[in-house]
Design an enzyme around this catalytic site. Structure first.
Site, PDB file in Angstrom:
ATOM      1  N   ASP A 160       7.919   0.861   9.840  1.00 51.28           N
ATOM      2  CA  ASP A 160       7.794   1.703   8.807  1.00 51.28           C
ATOM      3  C   ASP A 160       8.653   1.206   7.720  1.00 51.28           C
ATOM      4  O   ASP A 160       9.624   0.657   7.927  1.00 51.28           O
ATOM      5  CB  ASP A 160       7.927   3.109   9.042  1.00 51.28           C
ATOM      6  CG  ASP A 160       7.139   3.959   8.045  1.00 51.28           C
ATOM      7  OD1 ASP A 160       5.846   4.379   8.270  1.00 51.28           O
ATOM      8  OD2 ASP A 160       7.570   4.045   7.258  1.00 51.28           O
TER       9      ASP A 160
ATOM     10  N   VAL B  22       5.818  -4.530   4.740  1.00 52.99           N
ATOM     11  CA  VAL B  22       4.584  -5.501   5.417  1.00 52.99           C
ATOM     12  C   VAL B  22       4.346  -6.138   4.433  1.00 52.99           C
ATOM     13  O   VAL B  22       3.528  -7.526   4.593  1.00 52.99           O
ATOM     14  CB  VAL B  22       3.593  -4.907   5.750  1.00 52.99           C
ATOM     15  CG1 VAL B  22       4.123  -3.955   7.159  1.00 52.99           C
ATOM     16  CG2 VAL B  22       2.705  -3.864   4.987  1.00 52.99           C
TER      17      VAL B  22
ATOM     18  N   ASN C  19      -2.691  -2.190  12.131  1.00 58.34           N
ATOM     19  CA  ASN C  19      -2.215  -2.254  10.753  1.00 58.34           C
ATOM     20  C   ASN C  19      -2.412  -1.028  10.082  1.00 58.34           C
ATOM     21  O   ASN C  19      -3.511  -0.901   9.747  1.00 58.34           O
ATOM     22  CB  ASN C  19      -2.805  -3.556  10.190  1.00 58.34           C
ATOM     23  CG  ASN C  19      -2.258  -4.892  10.438  1.00 58.34           C
ATOM     24  OD1 ASN C  19      -0.995  -5.033  10.143  1.00 58.34           O
ATOM     25  ND2 ASN C  19      -2.942  -5.755  11.085  1.00 58.34           N
TER      26      ASN C  19
ATOM     27  N   TYR D 160      -7.693   0.539  -4.343  1.00 54.98           N
ATOM     28  CA  TYR D 160      -7.714   0.687  -2.927  1.00 54.98           C
ATOM     29  C   TYR D 160      -9.052   0.312  -2.143  1.00 54.98           C
ATOM     30  O   TYR D 160      -8.901  -0.208  -1.188  1.00 54.98           O
ATOM     31  CB  TYR D 160      -7.443   2.183  -2.622  1.00 54.98           C
ATOM     32  CG  TYR D 160      -7.315   2.665  -1.459  1.00 54.98           C
ATOM     33  CD1 TYR D 160      -6.129   2.719  -0.606  1.00 54.98           C
ATOM     34  CD2 TYR D 160      -8.496   3.649  -0.764  1.00 54.98           C
ATOM     35  CE1 TYR D 160      -6.254   3.315   0.634  1.00 54.98           C
ATOM     36  CE2 TYR D 160      -8.336   3.805   0.674  1.00 54.98           C
ATOM     37  CZ  TYR D 160      -7.294   3.762   1.323  1.00 54.98           C
ATOM     38  OH  TYR D 160      -7.245   4.313   2.398  1.00 54.98           O
TER      39      TYR D 160
ATOM     40  N   LYS E  28      -9.128  -2.586   0.905  1.00 56.92           N
ATOM     41  CA  LYS E  28      -9.601  -2.190   1.916  1.00 56.92           C
ATOM     42  C   LYS E  28     -10.751  -3.150   2.473  1.00 56.92           C
ATOM     43  O   LYS E  28     -10.842  -3.355   3.623  1.00 56.92           O
ATOM     44  CB  LYS E  28     -10.272  -0.693   1.987  1.00 56.92           C
ATOM     45  CG  LYS E  28      -8.964   0.092   2.174  1.00 56.92           C
ATOM     46  CD  LYS E  28      -7.628  -0.066   3.331  1.00 56.92           C
ATOM     47  CE  LYS E  28      -6.915   1.061   3.429  1.00 56.92           C
ATOM     48  NZ  LYS E  28      -5.888   0.841   4.690  1.00 56.92           N
TER      49      LYS E  28
ATOM     50  N   THR F 210      -3.746  14.095   6.166  1.00 53.13           N
ATOM     51  CA  THR F 210      -2.281  13.399   6.545  1.00 53.13           C
ATOM     52  C   THR F 210      -1.270  14.371   5.476  1.00 53.13           C
ATOM     53  O   THR F 210      -1.675  14.547   4.263  1.00 53.13           O
ATOM     54  CB  THR F 210      -2.342  12.004   6.453  1.00 53.13           C
ATOM     55  OG1 THR F 210      -2.452  11.535   4.947  1.00 53.13           O
ATOM     56  CG2 THR F 210      -3.134  11.262   7.359  1.00 53.13           C
TER      57      THR F 210
END
Length: 270
Positions: free
Chosen positions: A56, A80, A105, A173, A177, A208
């Site tokens: 992380d 990453v 991932n 985004y 993706k 989340t």
């Protein structure tokens, strides 16, 4: 850990027994796993017997969560989007755990940006973390899996946004993706001869910590906010998505590669 090439555990004809074997002794790296879907996934692998690498951007939180998961877990700080940092992550894993059997991932960048007003740096950062980061981690995992000569599994966390708009101020985004899904399909074909399976998960709205915090800070609008738009109602729990990730990484999916699995309460078909 003895298992046939392309599978993570020995597969038996009794499906219940195969499920019970789990990922015993396998080494699973989960990026973005100090919280949210990644944390639920890391816990799932650990409970199934794997050695888990909690990777992380927040290194302190990653190490704390690895300690919580137990002795068979390793917490590592990684950006990453940084090739050198990704190389260092995999070098650490190989040095301490010897191999890589599974890569998930899950690292994400979720900052919203109005399409017409978006600074180019926001576009670049989104693709750097989401698409470039997935590519960099996949490449190192594949190198390790090839060296081990026993195959492996990669699961990329995409989004239903890759194929259908969900909320506004999310165009960068969605594009990032979609790139993740394209990488998934490509790698599944090229690396199948090595016994490496590559699939992606497309979560819908998921409760989340980070996602809920964002919803509180912006005015949300878009198709997924329409009444009754999700047939099963509500949002995913992180554990719902984690269960699908573990399935795609495991022996029950030994003949599945290059696929995307939506965990969305029916959003895409409604």
């Amino acid at each position: 850990m003895d298992h046939p090439k392309g599978n993570l555990v020995s597969i038996h004809s009794d499906s219940q027994h195969a499920a019970a074997v789990g990922f015993n002794g396998a080494v699973a790296i989960v990026t973005g796993s100090a919280s949210g879907i990644g944390a639920a996934t890391a816990r799932g692998f650990r409970e199934a017997g794997a050695h888990v690498v909690v990777a992380d951007l927040d290194g302190e939180r990653a190490r704390a969560y690895a300690d919580e998961l137990g002795d068979a877990s390793l917490g590592v700080q990684v950006d990453v989007s940084d090739a050198a940092a990704v190389d260092a992550l995999f070098a650490t894993v190989i040095d301490q755990l010897g191999t890589v059997d599974v890569l998930v991932n899950c690292a994400a960048y979720r900052v919203k940006a109005d399409f017409m007003e978006m600074p180019v740096r926001e576009w670049d950062r989104m693709l750097d973390v989401t698409t470039r980061g997935t590519f960099l981690c996949m490449r190192e995992a594949i190198r390790a899996m090839r060296a081990g000569e026993r195959g492996g599994a990669i699961v990329n966390v995409s989004s239903v946004s890759a194929v259908h708009p969900t909320i506004f101020a999310n165009g960068h985004y969605d594009a990032a993706k979609a790139g993740v899904d394209a990488l998934t399909r490509y790698a599944a074909v090229e690396f199948a001869p090595d016994g490496i399976r590559v699939n992606s998960i497309q979560p819908g709205g998921t409760a989340t910590e980070g996602g809920l915090r964002q919803l509180e800070s912006i005015e949300v609008a878009g198709p997924i906010t329409m009444p009754n738009r999700v047939p099963l109602g509500g949002r995913n729990r992180p554990e719902d998505v984690a269960a699908a990730i573990l399935f795609l990484a495991g022996p029950g999916a030994s003949r599945i590669t290059g696929q995307t699995l939506a965990v969305d309460g029916g959003y895409l078909v409604a």
